[in-house]
Enzyme design. Structure first.
Site, PDB file in Angstrom:
ATOM      1  N   GLU A 165       0.832  -1.220   0.000  1.00  0.00           N
ATOM      2  CA  GLU A 165       0.000   0.000   0.000  1.00  0.00           C
ATOM      3  C   GLU A 165       0.863   1.266   0.000  1.00  0.00           C
ATOM      4  OE1 GLU A 165      -3.641   0.117   2.295  1.00  0.00           O
ATOM      5  OE2 GLU A 165      -3.681  -2.063   2.342  1.00  0.00           O
ATOM      6  N   GLU A 192       9.218   5.172   1.264  1.00  0.00           N
ATOM      7  CA  GLU A 192       9.773   6.276   0.461  1.00  0.00           C
ATOM      8  C   GLU A 192       8.645   7.029  -0.242  1.00  0.00           C
ATOM      9  OE1 GLU A 192      10.862   3.116   0.448  1.00  0.00           O
ATOM     10  OE2 GLU A 192      12.723   3.442   1.551  1.00  0.00           O
TER      11      GLU A 192
END
Ligand SMILES: Cc1cc2nc3c(=O)[nH]c(=O)nc-3n(C[C@H](O)[C@H](O)[C@H](O)COP(=O)(O)OP(=O)(O)OC[C@H]3O[C@@H](n4cnc5c(N)ncnc54)[C@H](O)[C@@H]3O)c2cc1C
Length: 397
Positions: free
Chosen positions: A370, A374
């Site tokens: 999901e 980052e």
């Protein structure tokens, strides 16, 4: 017993406190649910967990009341409480619950009444299992690069392409599949509901992970679906995917929180009994410093997770920034907390089957699925740098 004082925070009302207490009590009385999680036959384990959760009525929280659910519309605080509570006992039980919501999330949030009537009631009673299919081999974080296409053929759509890393691939009864819609231009996408018995779809690969999780690759070849299978508006596919993730992303943080709380419980049990150098580990200040850091990070995670859930439940249209912060902080913190817990248990912490060893494997994927950590940072930075929604340049996931 994990600390439940967070339930006195102003984010909750009495229905949440009751839900947490009832689910805790149910989990204590239904320990068999959590023993399913270690079986080697992952598919039947997951199906058993679905039935078991349905028998307790917990899957009703995955859909709205009008379609067999427990709350008027999806209540993100309830979803978070359930994920946190289940994850404290079993990563697999948490995953099974989460996918019942996410697998039909696009229908719940954007689908027609016909689709809702057809698919949601069965999810609520555990008669069917859903899946959410957007990722591809060359389109992970950059979902807009997907190449699976849907072409109109009379009143139908024909899907061709491949999706991978799809949770529940092989056990789901239906999949929400995100495709390009070339007829509308290069940057147009569509969400289509595909039943698992459609002759045009085939699970071509199952992917084994470091912790139990049914995952696979699906091939769509000349896969025909009718116009009734369109979820929301044709052309809005990416908006639908991102809007759905917006709702569910803070629940990933909640699951991480549950895993972290379990790690703290295990650490406290161990350090309050294990003696070295003539005293308990918990009597050494260096141990106390670790425990203090764990406790602070757990509370900070809980504040971010339940702030995001509360904001959504009390009327915020989008909680992109709040949900991204909750997922990023809670999953990254949980990874560190669990690693610290393994360290506190010494050799015992790396013994196969020990709770902290399982947690060490279970937490890893939550920093990836999901939307990776980052990507969450890019989302947060985009919101902070350009808070006007009209001017926001959002990363894909
Ligand atoms: C357990 C599990 C379950 C999953 N379930 C589903 C599912 O049900 N349905 C589904 O559709 N998908 C699912 N996925 C796929 C998941 O959403 C993707 O793995 C995720 O979005 C990352 O894509 P990727 O793996 O291709 O990594 P990549 O996008 O290739 O990224 C690799 C690395 O590069 C970094 N990176 C990428 N872009 C940037 C950038 N712009 N700047 C800086 N760093 C960057 C990433 O953060 C990451 O560290 C699942 C994955 C896992 C592990």
């Amino acid at each position: 017993m994990a600390d439940r004082t967070f339930l006195t925070w102003p984010f909750f009302d009495d229905s949440h406190r009751k839900l947490a207490a009832d689910l805790d009590a149910w989990c204590e009385s239904e320990r068999a649910l959590f023993s399913h999680a270690d079986e080697t036959d992952l598919d039947s384990s997951c199906k058993k967990i679905v039935k078991h959760l349905a028998s307790g009525g917990w899957l009703r929280y995955a859909v709205p009341k009008a379609f067999g659910g427990a709350t008027e519309s999806l209540d993100v605080r309830s979803l978070c409480i359930i994920r946190e509570t289940l994850a404290r006992r079993s990563g697999l039980a948490d995953f099974v619950f989460a996918l019942q919501g996410l697998g039909v999330g696009p229908i719940t949030e954007f689908g027609s009444d016909e689709l809702k009537k057809k698919y949601l009631p069965n999810i609520a009673v555990g008669k069917s299992i859903g899946a959410f299919a957007i990722s591809e081999k060359d389109a992970g974080s950059d979902v807009g690069a997907m190449t699976t296409v849907a072409r109109r053929d009379g009143k139908d759509f024909i899907i061709d392409g491949q999706k991978t890393w799809i949770s529940n691939a092989g056990i789901a009864d239906h999949y929400v599949v995100f495709c390009r819609l070339p007829e509308n231009g290069e940057k147009s996408y569509i969400a289509l509901l595909v039943d698992a018995n459609n002759a045009g779809m085939r699970v071509t690969e199952r992917i084994a992970l470091i912790s139990p999780h049914p995952l696979g690759t699906i091939q769509f070849t000349n896969c025909r679906v009718s116009a009734d299978a369109v979820v929301g508006t044709a052309g809005d596919g990416l908006k639908i995917a991102l809007g759905t993730l917006d709702v569910f992303r803070s629940t990933v943080g909640a699951a991480a929180l549950g895993l972290a709380r379990r790690a703290l419980d295990e650490s406290l049990t161990h350090t309050s009994s294990r003696k070295q150098f003539g005293q308990k580990l918990g009597d050494f200040q260096i141990t106390q410093a670790k425990i203090a850091e764990i406790a602070v990070n757990i509370d900070a995670s809980a504040l971010l997770v339940y702030r995001a859930a509360w904001a959504r439940d009390t009327g915020a249209q989008r909680i992109t920034r709040e949900a991204a912060m909750a997922k990023l902080f809670a999953t990254e913190s949980a990874q560190k907390i669990i690693d610290d817990s393994v360290q506190l248990l010494g050799a015992r912490g790396v013994v196969a089957g020990e709770p902290v060893e399982q947690l060490y494997r279970e937490i890893r994927a939550l920093r990836i699925y999901e939307g990776t950590s980052e990507i969450q940072k890019l989302i947060i930075a985009a919101q902070v740098l350009s808070p006007n929604p009209k001017t926001q340049k959002m990363p894909a996931k």
